[in-house]
Every structure is written in C-alpha cells, then in structure tokens.
Design an enzyme around this catalytic site. Sequence first.
Site, mmCIF file in Angstrom:
data_model
loop_
_atom_site.group_PDB
_atom_site.id
_atom_site.type_symbol
_atom_site.label_atom_id
_atom_site.label_comp_id
_atom_site.label_asym_id
_atom_site.label_seq_id
_atom_site.Cartn_x
_atom_site.Cartn_y
_atom_site.Cartn_z
ATOM 1 N N GLU A 79 0.825 -1.210 0.000
ATOM 2 C CA GLU A 79 0.000 0.000 0.000
ATOM 3 C C GLU A 79 0.862 1.263 0.000
ATOM 4 O O GLU A 79 1.853 1.345 0.726
ATOM 5 C CB GLU A 79 -0.933 0.006 1.222
ATOM 6 C CG GLU A 79 -1.900 -1.158 1.272
ATOM 7 C CD GLU A 79 -2.940 -1.145 0.144
ATOM 8 O OE1 GLU A 79 -3.058 -0.115 -0.554
ATOM 9 O OE2 GLU A 79 -3.626 -2.173 -0.034
ATOM 10 N N ARG A 89 -17.895 -1.269 4.645
ATOM 11 C CA ARG A 89 -18.919 -1.922 3.808
ATOM 12 C C ARG A 89 -19.504 -3.135 4.507
ATOM 13 O O ARG A 89 -20.553 -3.645 4.111
ATOM 14 C CB ARG A 89 -18.332 -2.269 2.434
ATOM 15 C CG ARG A 89 -17.355 -3.384 2.456
ATOM 16 C CD ARG A 89 -16.574 -3.597 1.175
ATOM 17 N NE ARG A 89 -15.297 -4.173 1.538
ATOM 18 C CZ ARG A 89 -15.143 -5.436 1.929
ATOM 19 N NH1 ARG A 89 -16.156 -6.254 1.971
ATOM 20 N NH2 ARG A 89 -13.951 -5.881 2.286
#
Length: 217
Positions: A79, A89
């Site tokens: 990342e 989510r």
Amino acid sequence: MNILLTGFEPFGGEAINPSWEIARALQGQVIAGATVQTRCLPTSFGGAPAALAQALAQVRPALVICLGQASGRTEISIERVAVNLIDARIADNAGERPQDVPVRADAPAAYFSTLPIKAMRNGLRAAGHPAGLSLSAGAFVCNQVFFELQHQLAGQAVKSGFIHIPALPEQAARSLPTVASMSLAAQVDAIKLAIAIAWTGEEELASAAPDEGAPVA
Ligand code: PCA
C-alpha cells in the site's frame, strides 16, 4: 533492534486470517540483525488503534509492517497511501459499521507509506513473488490501522507501512465466484523478503510503476 509485524483476527465470517498466520510464522526470526516481534490486532474500529499503540510502546520498533487480508487481490499488495476516512462496507468484529467518518478529525487527509515500496515490489518480483503497489487500502479497519500507524509515527525515524495479502487457497475454494489465492508458505516467503528489503534496502525512486492501483480492499 526490533521489527514490529502485525496481523489481524479473522473477520467477515472467516475462521482464519492469513495476515496473522504469516506474522505468527515469522515471530522471533532475526532478519539482518533485527528481531521480528508480532502482534495480532483486533478487527474492530474501537479496538485496533489502542492495540497498535500498545504494540508500538512495548516493542519500540525500528521498522513496522502491518499486514491485512484483502480477498480478491491477485498479488502481494504494497500500500502506498492511508486515507483519513472510514466507510465500512461490512460490520467489524464488534458489530460496528461506521460510515463516512474520519479516522482522526485532527489529522491530515492522508499519509504516505515510508517503506521503500518500489524496492520491495521490484525485489519481490525478481524473486518470483507476484507483487504490486496499491493506491487504496480501502476504508475499513486495515486503512484505519495504516493511517493510525503513520500518524502515531509521524516525525519519527521509523519506517512503516502496510501490505495487503491475497486469500489462501482454502478460502478461495469456498468463495463464489472464486478469487485469486496464494499458499501460506508462499506468502510467508514473500513477506519475509519484503521485511528484509524494507529493513536493509534503499528506495528505487526512478523505477517505473506499471499499471497499478486499481483494486481496493
Ligand atoms: N483485512 C481488513 C481488516 C482486517 C483484515 O485482515 C481490511 O482490509 O480492512
């Protein structure tokens, strides 16, 4: 010298999280003179930041790599950036699902990894491990921990960052549609090499980045 390597508890209905299995496998290993110390972080927005802070205080690491699983990723996914946003989510392990809130109201919009990410990607690929850079760690607990990590270490000479790892074959076999997977042994080898490069290597600033950054957690 200590290297802090963290993984996460299983989440989202899974019984295993390869991020913690990798960390566990590397506990106590000495890599170029530094000892790997591991911690398993709770997959909860309420619990993870304090657990990370406690690990940093106890281990006093010279390098930190946090690992998390992102099923669907096709490679060891290094990342680049943590964003100051939580937008879950799914529910975390405490049943919380915060949406559209900052990780820290008093902090910048984003932090970059301070790991030599391109040297890590290039070194992993050269050794035969599928690896790439990612422009989003998602907006769930992994991104929160990555953001907290960079925030808590800001201004310190401690290299730190986050790597998402793919599913294990046994997880992929249960998922419909199926997803890419990598064996635990291969993941352990790849992360061990990633740590070694992060610890000893310099950034390869001029190295080209192929098309990267599409999939999110
Ligand atoms: N992956 C989740 C949280 C814990 C983990 O291993 C994520 O990508 O946010």
